[in-house]
Design a protein around this motif. Structure first.
Motif, mmCIF file in Angstrom:
data_model
loop_
_atom_site.group_PDB
_atom_site.id
_atom_site.type_symbol
_atom_site.label_atom_id
_atom_site.label_comp_id
_atom_site.label_asym_id
_atom_site.label_seq_id
_atom_site.Cartn_x
_atom_site.Cartn_y
_atom_site.Cartn_z
ATOM 1 N N LYS A 92 -4.071 11.641 2.279
ATOM 2 C CA LYS A 92 -4.402 12.201 3.399
ATOM 3 C C LYS A 92 -3.838 13.679 3.466
ATOM 4 O O LYS A 92 -2.829 13.900 2.849
ATOM 5 N N THR A 139 -4.072 5.599 -0.599
ATOM 6 C CA THR A 139 -4.520 6.539 0.239
ATOM 7 C C THR A 139 -3.825 7.883 0.414
ATOM 8 O O THR A 139 -2.930 7.922 0.395
ATOM 9 N N LEU A 157 0.635 5.413 1.056
ATOM 10 C CA LEU A 157 0.030 6.412 1.649
ATOM 11 C C LEU A 157 0.663 7.900 1.427
ATOM 12 O O LEU A 157 1.703 8.132 1.242
ATOM 13 N N SER A 181 0.932 -1.315 0.046
ATOM 14 C CA SER A 181 0.056 0.059 -0.154
ATOM 15 C C SER A 181 0.826 1.308 -0.125
ATOM 16 O O SER A 181 2.013 1.397 0.369
ATOM 17 N N LEU A 222 -7.205 4.183 -6.077
ATOM 18 C CA LEU A 222 -7.214 4.370 -4.732
ATOM 19 C C LEU A 222 -7.809 3.458 -3.790
ATOM 20 O O LEU A 222 -8.668 2.429 -4.132
ATOM 21 N N ALA A 223 -7.390 3.346 -2.535
ATOM 22 C CA ALA A 223 -7.783 2.155 -1.667
ATOM 23 C C ALA A 223 -9.238 1.886 -1.828
ATOM 24 O O ALA A 223 -9.982 0.925 -1.521
ATOM 25 N N GLN A 224 -9.979 2.982 -1.640
ATOM 26 C CA GLN A 224 -11.537 3.108 -1.337
ATOM 27 C C GLN A 224 -12.128 2.480 -2.661
ATOM 28 O O GLN A 224 -13.365 1.901 -2.589
ATOM 29 N N ASN A 268 -10.392 12.300 -4.244
ATOM 30 C CA ASN A 268 -11.201 11.109 -4.098
ATOM 31 C C ASN A 268 -12.087 10.708 -4.930
ATOM 32 O O ASN A 268 -12.691 9.758 -4.828
#
Length: 289
Positions: free
Chosen positions: A78, A76, A38, A36, A68-70, A57
């Motif tokens: 942030k 992700t 970030l 992953s 994207l993780a979603q 997003n």
């Protein structure tokens, strides 16, 4: 715990925002791909930075690529506050990263900077303070956190090309970049003093605060890369010009899109550049400074 950690400064709009988007898009196929990812999108304004994360997003290109993780991907994004013109803000951000990621980070793209209108000693002082000293502090504070195999990219500008200077000053810049950071800072201080005395042209400088600040940024990037190599630090450190990009900073006059402007910084952050360090890059290749 994310496997890879990236940071992009000045990323709430323009090239910075495009760099975050393209890091997410290119990570799956990059040599740094490992689990992953970030990405910390940083900006001075919490409101604008948080809004930028929302925009990404729901970004159509990211949605379509499912990166994207979603959406089932690896990345992700942030938001974290960072104002490079404020040393306390840089220290707070460094301490946050140390606490959250004691294992270190992998990618740092220093994109934050200012371009002010006009030319006088106040404009020069503020521009050098942010673009040179702010970028330098962010580089020096965050470089120790970058793990072996990581990348540090300083987004400078072709405005920092040495062809705008007298032969003596070109020599000063080149020599400083091979000597030390303090030698680079001495050239910046010389410029500030020359402007104060109204003699910058006589001394071989252009009357352009942004251009000189970016020449200084290229110089210190080379000096830090050289020092890191001597110390055996396995981090690739480069400066680049994104090209003349259509953003607020170019007052909409740029010829490249923000995504085209992000290509070289993203190549240096994630791409195949094995062993290439201390370079000044434009259009995905190293150029004569």
């Amino acid at each position: 715990m994310a496997s890879r950690i990236g940071v992009v400064t000045g990323a709430n709009k323009g090239i910075g925002l495009a760099i975050v988007r393209n890091l997410a898009l290119q990570y799956p196929k990059s040599p740094l791909h490992s689990g992953s990812f970030l990405i910390y999108l940083t900006a001075r304004s919490t409101e604008r930075g948080s809004e930028a994360v929302k925009v990404l997003n729901s970004d159509p290109a990211l949605k379509k690529a499912k990166v994207l993780a979603q959406d089932g991907g690896d990345t992700t994004i942030k938001f974290q506050t960072l104002d490079i013109s404020d040393v306390a803000s840089i220290h707070a951000f460094r301490d946050f990263l140390k606490k959250e990621h004691p294992e270190g980070i992998d990618v740092l793209v220093n994109n934050a900077g200012i371009a002010m209108d006009g030319f006088n000693d106040k404009v020069v002082k503020e521009t050098i303070h942010t673009n040179y000293y702010g970028s330098l502090a962010a580089t020096q504070d965050l470089l120790p956190l970058i793990r072996p195999g990581g990348r540090l990219v300083n987004v400078a500008s072709s405005a920092g090309h040495l062809n705008k200077y007298s032969a003596a000053l070109q020599e000063s810049f080149l020599s400083a970049s091979k000597t030390s950071v303090s030698a680079c800072s001495a050239v910046m201080e010389k410029f500030i003093e020359a402007v104060k005395a109204g003699k910058e042209k006589e001394e071989g400088f252009p009357s352009a605060a942004y251009a000189v600040s970016k020449a200084g940024e290229i110089a210190f990037t080379k000096a830090i890369a050289m020092e890191a190599e001597k110390e055996g630090k396995k981090v690739l450190i480069n400066a680049c010009c994104p090209g003349y990009v259509n953003t607020d900073m170019s007052k909409g006059n740029g010829t490249k899109t923000v995504d085209e402007g992000a290509e070289t910084p993203v190549l240096l952050a994630l791409g195949e550049i094995e062993g290439k360090t201390a370079g000044f890059w434009l259009s995905e290749k190293t150029i004569e400074w």
